[in-house]
Scaffold this motif. Structure first.
Motif, PDB file in Angstrom:
ATOM      1  N   THR A 169       0.845  -1.194   0.000  1.00 32.57           N
ATOM      2  CA  THR A 169       0.000   0.000   0.000  1.00 32.57           C
ATOM      3  C   THR A 169       0.881   1.244   0.000  1.00 32.57           C
ATOM      4  OG1 THR A 169      -0.143  -0.023   2.418  1.00 32.57           O
ATOM      5  CG2 THR A 169      -1.871  -1.178   1.189  1.00 32.57           C
ATOM      6  N   PHE A 170       0.334   2.319  -0.542  1.00 31.49           N
ATOM      7  CA  PHE A 170       1.102   3.549  -0.724  1.00 31.49           C
ATOM      8  C   PHE A 170       0.305   4.764  -0.247  1.00 31.49           C
ATOM      9  CE2 PHE A 170       2.684   0.551  -3.753  1.00 31.49           C
ATOM     10  CZ  PHE A 170       4.043   0.821  -3.888  1.00 31.49           C
ATOM     11  N   GLN A 171       1.030   5.714   0.319  1.00 27.83           N
ATOM     12  CA  GLN A 171       0.498   7.068   0.464  1.00 27.83           C
ATOM     13  C   GLN A 171       0.638   7.752  -0.888  1.00 27.83           C
ATOM     14  OE1 GLN A 171       2.071   7.704   5.041  1.00 27.83           O
ATOM     15  NE2 GLN A 171       2.291   9.355   3.571  1.00 27.83           N
ATOM     16  N   GLN A 172      -0.391   8.495  -1.298  1.00 25.84           N
ATOM     17  CA  GLN A 172      -0.383   9.103  -2.628  1.00 25.84           C
ATOM     18  C   GLN A 172      -0.722  10.589  -2.531  1.00 25.84           C
ATOM     19  OE1 GLN A 172      -3.077   6.768  -5.196  1.00 25.84           O
ATOM     20  NE2 GLN A 172      -3.013   5.222  -3.588  1.00 25.84           N
ATOM     21  N   GLY A 173       0.118  11.393  -3.132  1.00 25.59           N
ATOM     22  CA  GLY A 173      -0.133  12.825  -3.219  1.00 25.59           C
ATOM     23  C   GLY A 173       0.199  13.314  -4.619  1.00 25.59           C
ATOM     24  N   ALA A 174      -0.482  14.352  -5.090  1.00 27.87           N
ATOM     25  CA  ALA A 174      -0.271  14.834  -6.454  1.00 27.87           C
ATOM     26  C   ALA A 174      -0.377  16.354  -6.506  1.00 27.87           C
ATOM     27  CB  ALA A 174      -1.283  14.207  -7.412  1.00 27.87           C
ATOM     28  N   TYR A 175       0.328  16.923  -7.468  1.00 26.17           N
ATOM     29  CA  TYR A 175       0.276  18.367  -7.699  1.00 26.17           C
ATOM     30  C   TYR A 175       0.155  18.617  -9.195  1.00 26.17           C
ATOM     31  CZ  TYR A 175       1.955  23.127  -8.457  1.00 26.17           C
ATOM     32  OH  TYR A 175       2.077  24.425  -8.887  1.00 26.17           O
ATOM     33  N   LEU A 176      -0.930  19.266  -9.602  1.00 23.35           N
ATOM     34  CA  LEU A 176      -1.109  19.662 -10.994  1.00 23.35           C
ATOM     35  C   LEU A 176      -0.153  20.821 -11.280  1.00 23.35           C
ATOM     36  CD1 LEU A 176      -2.573  19.571 -13.710  1.00 23.35           C
ATOM     37  CD2 LEU A 176      -4.306  21.095 -12.747  1.00 23.35           C
ATOM     38  N   VAL A 177       0.779  20.625 -12.203  1.00 24.18           N
ATOM     39  CA  VAL A 177       1.837  21.610 -12.455  1.00 24.18           C
ATOM     40  C   VAL A 177       1.252  22.775 -13.244  1.00 24.18           C
ATOM     41  CG1 VAL A 177       4.169  21.970 -13.315  1.00 24.18           C
ATOM     42  CG2 VAL A 177       3.492  19.716 -12.469  1.00 24.18           C
ATOM     43  N   ASP A 189       8.111  18.968  -3.924  1.00 23.19           N
ATOM     44  CA  ASP A 189       7.721  19.215  -2.534  1.00 23.19           C
ATOM     45  C   ASP A 189       6.219  19.376  -2.392  1.00 23.19           C
ATOM     46  OD1 ASP A 189      10.273  19.027  -1.605  1.00 23.19           O
ATOM     47  OD2 ASP A 189      10.666  21.183  -1.597  1.00 23.19           O
ATOM     48  N   ARG A 190       5.591  20.009  -3.369  1.00 23.19           N
ATOM     49  CA  ARG A 190       4.142  20.184  -3.284  1.00 23.19           C
ATOM     50  C   ARG A 190       3.418  18.848  -3.396  1.00 23.19           C
ATOM     51  NH1 ARG A 190       2.808  25.943  -6.423  1.00 23.19           N
ATOM     52  NH2 ARG A 190       4.058  27.215  -5.000  1.00 23.19           N
ATOM     53  N   ALA A 191       3.923  17.958  -4.232  1.00 25.81           N
ATOM     54  CA  ALA A 191       3.339  16.615  -4.299  1.00 25.81           C
ATOM     55  C   ALA A 191       3.565  15.860  -2.991  1.00 25.81           C
ATOM     56  CB  ALA A 191       3.930  15.840  -5.473  1.00 25.81           C
ATOM     57  N   ALA A 208      -3.027  25.032  -1.648  1.00 32.09           N
ATOM     58  CA  ALA A 208      -2.133  26.044  -1.076  1.00 32.09           C
ATOM     59  C   ALA A 208      -2.270  26.117   0.436  1.00 32.09           C
ATOM     60  CB  ALA A 208      -2.427  27.410  -1.696  1.00 32.09           C
ATOM     61  N   ALA A 209      -3.419  25.725   0.970  1.00 30.61           N
ATOM     62  CA  ALA A 209      -3.613  25.748   2.418  1.00 30.61           C
ATOM     63  C   ALA A 209      -2.669  24.787   3.120  1.00 30.61           C
ATOM     64  CB  ALA A 209      -5.064  25.411   2.752  1.00 30.61           C
ATOM     65  N   PHE A 210      -2.271  23.707   2.423  1.00 34.42           N
ATOM     66  CA  PHE A 210      -1.326  22.766   3.020  1.00 34.42           C
ATOM     67  C   PHE A 210      -0.021  23.467   3.364  1.00 34.42           C
ATOM     68  CE2 PHE A 210      -3.297  19.054   0.396  1.00 34.42           C
ATOM     69  CZ  PHE A 210      -4.433  19.154   1.173  1.00 34.42           C
ATOM     70  N   THR A 211       0.478  24.254   2.424  1.00 36.75           N
ATOM     71  CA  THR A 211       1.745  24.940   2.639  1.00 36.75           C
ATOM     72  C   THR A 211       1.628  25.965   3.762  1.00 36.75           C
ATOM     73  OG1 THR A 211       2.366  24.637   0.322  1.00 36.75           O
ATOM     74  CG2 THR A 211       3.523  26.360   1.554  1.00 36.75           C
ATOM     75  N   LYS A 212       0.515  26.668   3.813  1.00 35.51           N
ATOM     76  CA  LYS A 212       0.322  27.646   4.883  1.00 35.51           C
ATOM     77  C   LYS A 212       0.333  26.958   6.247  1.00 35.51           C
ATOM     78  CE  LYS A 212      -2.336  30.991   2.165  1.00 35.51           C
ATOM     79  NZ  LYS A 212      -3.648  31.688   1.999  1.00 35.51           N
ATOM     80  N   ARG A 213      -0.316  25.801   6.334  1.00 32.79           N
ATOM     81  CA  ARG A 213      -0.328  25.091   7.603  1.00 32.79           C
ATOM     82  C   ARG A 213       1.061  24.588   7.970  1.00 32.79           C
ATOM     83  NH1 ARG A 213      -3.209  21.201   6.419  1.00 32.79           N
ATOM     84  NH2 ARG A 213      -1.716  19.531   6.547  1.00 32.79           N
TER      85      ARG A 213
END
Length: 362
Positions: A169-177, A189-191, A208-213
């Motif tokens: 199993t994997f943790q998954q994160g993505a960022y639309l460039v 880093d954003r992903a 963007a709220a992720f980065t602020k937190r």
């Protein structure tokens, strides 16, 4: 009179000898140069392999991945690609149970499977440890999730031939460039920030709220030690009222953080300090504040009542913390029975945690 053939034969001998010498003088350096060139290119290929290939998982390494991403992003308009971060869960269990060789084989297997699902204008690599990065030519969350599901299904297809199922199993994160001119490290880093927000469902997409937190959490961490030394953490008491007597029968110790006139709520810093271990120092600090409060009321001959103090699960990773708390209470001459410990319910969800709690209390 000299016969012409005598002269010509002698000249031909000298010309033939000279021709062989000249050819030899040209051929030997040429062969030497070709050998040097071949050695040079062999060494260059080896250096490129060391510089741009992943020796553990195979495929390109992180440096080559960055160059490839820059090449692909610069050739397409913004919003064409999505950077995906995938982190294998519980990889340490594989290493501990089967050894590092089996762990490396697992990483190679995952990398090979991911590469089979890539198109020519996409890229993938292994980052640090069990962390993988993908640059997919997709710009819709549903399409990204569909492709990731296909990859994960293929990765776990080996379970079809096994009696015991072991899912990877994997943790998954993505960022639309949206901005291809950003540094590749920032895009990654954003992903990864979205990856850390994963809570067991599908792929999490960056906001963007992720980065602020994260910036807020960084600031709180930086302020923590100074706040302890300056006494910014305040003791608040939430009363417990006895229903029969209709009067205060006890209280629960709560912490509030007052910094430069601003009230920082526990929901902002308690979960953070639970993750990074600062909660232990905060618990000891609040325990002292409770002991000071009780000692002062006893000294003034005022009524005292039992106060419950929150105790983090992080303490049970060490063996002597209860002795330290007991010594603090003894130092303030707080009678037995005036302090209770309160544990969060989740501490009892894990059998190993229950065992650690029991042993510590004993």
């Amino acid at each position: 009179l000299v016969p012409a053939d005598l002269i010509v034969s002698e000249v031909n001998v000298h010309i033939s000898r000279m021709f062989r010498i000249v050819v030899g003088m040209i051929l030997v350096p040429f062969l030497f140069f070709m050998a040097f060139l071949r050695t040079y290119w062999n060494h260059r290929r080896q250096l490129e392999r060391f510089a741009f290939m992943d020796p553990i998982a195979g495929g390109i390494n992180h440096e080559a991945f960055g160059l490839r991403c820059r090449e692909l992003l610069s050739a397409q308009p913004k919003g064409t690609y999505t950077m995906v971060s995938m982190q294998l869960r519980n990889f340490n269990l594989i290493n501990e149970a089967a050894g590092s060789a089996e762990g490396n084989a697992t990483l190679r297997y995952i990398m090979e499977t991911l590469r089979r699902h890539l198109r020519e204008d996409e890229a993938a690599c292994r980052g640090e440890g069990e962390h993988f990065l993908l640059l997919l030519r997709e710009n819709q969350p549903l399409d990204v999730q569909r492709r990731l599901d296909e990859m994960l299904t293929d990765i776990n297809s080996f379970n079809q031939t096994r009696d015991t199922v072991y899912l990877l199993t994997f943790q998954q994160g993505a960022y639309l460039v949206e901005d291809p001119d950003l540094e590749i490290a920032v895009i990654e880093d954003r992903a990864k920030v979205a990856d850390r927000e994963h809570s067991g469902g599908g792929c999490v997409f960056y906001d963007a709220a992720f980065t602020k937190r994260l910036q807020r959490e960084h600031d709180l961490n930086a302020m923590f030690r100074g706040a302890l030394e300056q006494g910014e953490f305040q003791l608040y008491l939430q009363p417990k009222v006895g229903l029969e007597e209709n009067r205060i029968a006890g209280a629960e110790a709560l912490v509030r953080w007052e910094h430069d006139g601003e009230m920082i709520y526990p929901s902002d810093f308690i979960p953070l300090f639970e993750r990074n271990g600062n909660i232990r120092a905060l618990d000891f600090y609040m325990f002292r504040r409770v002991c000071e409060y009780l000692a002062q009321r006893l000294q003034e001959n005022r009524q005292v009542f039992p106060i419950s103090v929150n105790l983090s699960r992080q303490h049970f990773r060490t063996s002597n913390f209860l002795s330290r708390l007991d010594a603090i209470a003894e130092g303030y001459r707080v009678p037995r029975g005036l302090i209770e410990f309160e544990l969060t319910e989740s501490i009892f969800f894990d059998d190993q945690q229950i065992k650690a709690v029991k042993e510590s209390i004993r």
